[in-house]
Design a protein around this motif. Structure first.
Motif, mmCIF file in Angstrom:
data_model
loop_
_atom_site.group_PDB
_atom_site.id
_atom_site.type_symbol
_atom_site.label_atom_id
_atom_site.label_comp_id
_atom_site.label_asym_id
_atom_site.label_seq_id
_atom_site.Cartn_x
_atom_site.Cartn_y
_atom_site.Cartn_z
ATOM 1 N N MET A 149 44.419 69.419 37.806
ATOM 2 C CA MET A 149 43.688 68.198 37.521
ATOM 3 C C MET A 149 42.595 68.455 36.478
ATOM 4 O O MET A 149 42.390 67.658 35.597
ATOM 5 N N LEU A 150 41.911 69.587 36.612
ATOM 6 C CA LEU A 150 40.853 69.922 35.664
ATOM 7 C C LEU A 150 41.418 70.150 34.273
ATOM 8 O O LEU A 150 40.822 69.740 33.276
ATOM 9 N N LYS A 151 42.592 70.776 34.222
ATOM 10 C CA LYS A 151 43.234 71.018 32.934
ATOM 11 C C LYS A 151 43.628 69.694 32.272
ATOM 12 O O LYS A 151 43.485 69.531 31.068
ATOM 13 N N ASP A 152 44.115 68.740 33.091
ATOM 14 C CA ASP A 152 44.455 67.422 32.556
ATOM 15 C C ASP A 152 43.223 66.734 31.982
ATOM 16 O O ASP A 152 43.278 66.128 30.924
ATOM 17 N N ARG A 153 42.125 66.841 32.699
ATOM 18 C CA ARG A 153 40.873 66.231 32.238
ATOM 19 C C ARG A 153 40.417 66.871 30.925
ATOM 20 O O ARG A 153 40.009 66.178 30.000
ATOM 21 N N ASP A 154 40.508 68.199 30.853
ATOM 22 C CA ASP A 154 40.138 68.898 29.621
ATOM 23 C C ASP A 154 41.035 68.475 28.464
ATOM 24 O O ASP A 154 40.569 68.303 27.336
ATOM 25 N N SER A 155 42.314 68.300 28.753
ATOM 26 C CA SER A 155 43.262 67.860 27.731
ATOM 27 C C SER A 155 42.914 66.458 27.241
ATOM 28 O O SER A 155 42.919 66.194 26.038
ATOM 29 N N LEU A 156 42.602 65.563 28.182
ATOM 30 C CA LEU A 156 42.222 64.196 27.818
ATOM 31 C C LEU A 156 40.931 64.182 27.008
ATOM 32 O O LEU A 156 40.805 63.436 26.034
ATOM 33 N N LEU A 157 39.979 65.018 27.399
ATOM 34 C CA LEU A 157 38.720 65.089 26.651
ATOM 35 C C LEU A 157 38.940 65.617 25.234
ATOM 36 O O LEU A 157 38.320 65.140 24.284
ATOM 37 N N GLY A 158 39.845 66.576 25.094
ATOM 38 C CA GLY A 158 40.181 67.093 23.768
ATOM 39 C C GLY A 158 40.816 66.026 22.895
ATOM 40 O O GLY A 158 40.472 65.878 21.719
ATOM 41 N N GLN A 159 41.748 65.279 23.473
ATOM 42 C CA GLN A 159 42.392 64.188 22.737
ATOM 43 C C GLN A 159 41.370 63.139 22.336
ATOM 44 O O GLN A 159 41.386 62.623 21.215
ATOM 45 N N LEU A 160 40.483 62.826 23.267
ATOM 46 C CA LEU A 160 39.450 61.823 23.016
ATOM 47 C C LEU A 160 38.556 62.256 21.857
ATOM 48 O O LEU A 160 38.233 61.457 20.972
ATOM 49 N N HIS A 161 38.192 63.514 21.840
ATOM 50 C CA HIS A 161 37.362 64.049 20.760
ATOM 51 C C HIS A 161 38.078 63.926 19.406
ATOM 52 O O HIS A 161 37.475 63.498 18.412
ATOM 53 N N GLU A 162 39.352 64.282 19.372
ATOM 54 C CA GLU A 162 40.127 64.195 18.126
ATOM 55 C C GLU A 162 40.255 62.752 17.653
ATOM 56 O O GLU A 162 40.118 62.469 16.454
ATOM 57 N N LEU A 163 40.525 61.832 18.582
ATOM 58 C CA LEU A 163 40.680 60.425 18.212
ATOM 59 C C LEU A 163 39.362 59.846 17.690
ATOM 60 O O LEU A 163 39.352 59.103 16.711
ATOM 61 N N ARG A 164 38.267 60.193 18.340
ATOM 62 C CA ARG A 164 36.959 59.702 17.879
ATOM 63 C C ARG A 164 36.633 60.234 16.488
ATOM 64 O O ARG A 164 36.087 59.509 15.656
ATOM 65 N N SER A 165 36.986 61.479 16.252
ATOM 66 C CA SER A 165 36.742 62.080 14.943
ATOM 67 C C SER A 165 37.563 61.373 13.867
ATOM 68 O O SER A 165 37.042 61.040 12.791
ATOM 69 N N GLU A 166 38.835 61.129 14.149
ATOM 70 C CA GLU A 166 39.684 60.432 13.179
ATOM 71 C C GLU A 166 39.181 59.004 12.951
ATOM 72 O O GLU A 166 39.190 58.497 11.829
ATOM 73 N N HIS A 167 38.720 58.353 14.019
ATOM 74 C CA HIS A 167 38.197 56.992 13.916
ATOM 75 C C HIS A 167 36.974 56.957 13.003
ATOM 76 O O HIS A 167 36.845 56.079 12.143
ATOM 77 N N ARG A 168 36.071 57.938 13.174
ATOM 78 C CA ARG A 168 34.885 58.025 12.302
ATOM 79 C C ARG A 168 35.276 58.272 10.853
ATOM 80 O O ARG A 168 34.706 57.679 9.935
ATOM 81 N N ASP A 169 36.256 59.155 10.657
ATOM 82 C CA ASP A 169 36.723 59.443 9.298
ATOM 83 C C ASP A 169 37.287 58.193 8.634
ATOM 84 O O ASP A 169 37.005 57.912 7.466
ATOM 85 N N LEU A 170 38.093 57.442 9.374
ATOM 86 C CA LEU A 170 38.652 56.207 8.827
ATOM 87 C C LEU A 170 37.555 55.206 8.515
ATOM 88 O O LEU A 170 37.619 54.499 7.505
ATOM 89 N N ASP A 171 36.562 55.131 9.373
ATOM 90 C CA ASP A 171 35.445 54.222 9.141
ATOM 91 C C ASP A 171 34.746 54.563 7.825
ATOM 92 O O ASP A 171 34.426 53.671 7.028
ATOM 93 N N THR A 172 34.547 55.840 7.579
ATOM 94 C CA THR A 172 33.920 56.291 6.335
ATOM 95 C C THR A 172 34.791 55.941 5.133
ATOM 96 O O THR A 172 34.295 55.423 4.124
ATOM 97 N N ILE A 173 36.073 56.203 5.225
ATOM 98 C CA ILE A 173 36.996 55.913 4.123
ATOM 99 C C ILE A 173 37.030 54.423 3.825
ATOM 100 O O ILE A 173 36.937 54.006 2.670
ATOM 101 N N ILE A 174 37.129 53.620 4.872
ATOM 102 C CA ILE A 174 37.194 52.164 4.697
ATOM 103 C C ILE A 174 35.909 51.642 4.066
ATOM 104 O O ILE A 174 35.949 50.809 3.152
ATOM 105 N N SER A 175 34.774 52.134 4.515
ATOM 106 C CA SER A 175 33.515 51.648 3.938
ATOM 107 C C SER A 175 33.386 52.045 2.470
ATOM 108 O O SER A 175 32.860 51.275 1.652
#
Length: 68
Positions: A1-27
């Motif tokens: 369960m802890l490994k799943d949570r760590d995996s989800l947190l890693g994915q969340l971090h990557e998605l947030r980073s890509e979202h910020r990058d897109l926001d910068t590009i779009i602006s």
């Protein structure tokens, strides 16, 4: 369960980073100084919205339902 949570947190971090990058590009593309391909801009915005949806879904998976 802890490994799943760590995996989800890693994915969340990557998605947030890509979202910020897109926001910068779009602006930068919409600041008016560059002639922008509207189709490309539309695709970037759509990708950003899809990322936001995935981020929201992951966040809801990480928050336990404690409503009794």
């Amino acid at each position: 369960m802890l490994k799943d949570r760590d995996s989800l947190l890693g994915q969340l971090h990557e998605l947030r980073s890509e979202h910020r990058d897109l926001d910068t590009i779009i602006s930068r593309l919409t600041d008016g100084s560059v002639l922008t391909d509207q189709l490309q801009l539309q695709r970037l915005k759509k990708r950003k919205l899809l990322l936001r949806d995935r981020i929201t879904r992951l966040e809801s998976e990480l928050i336990p339902d404690d409503i009794a």
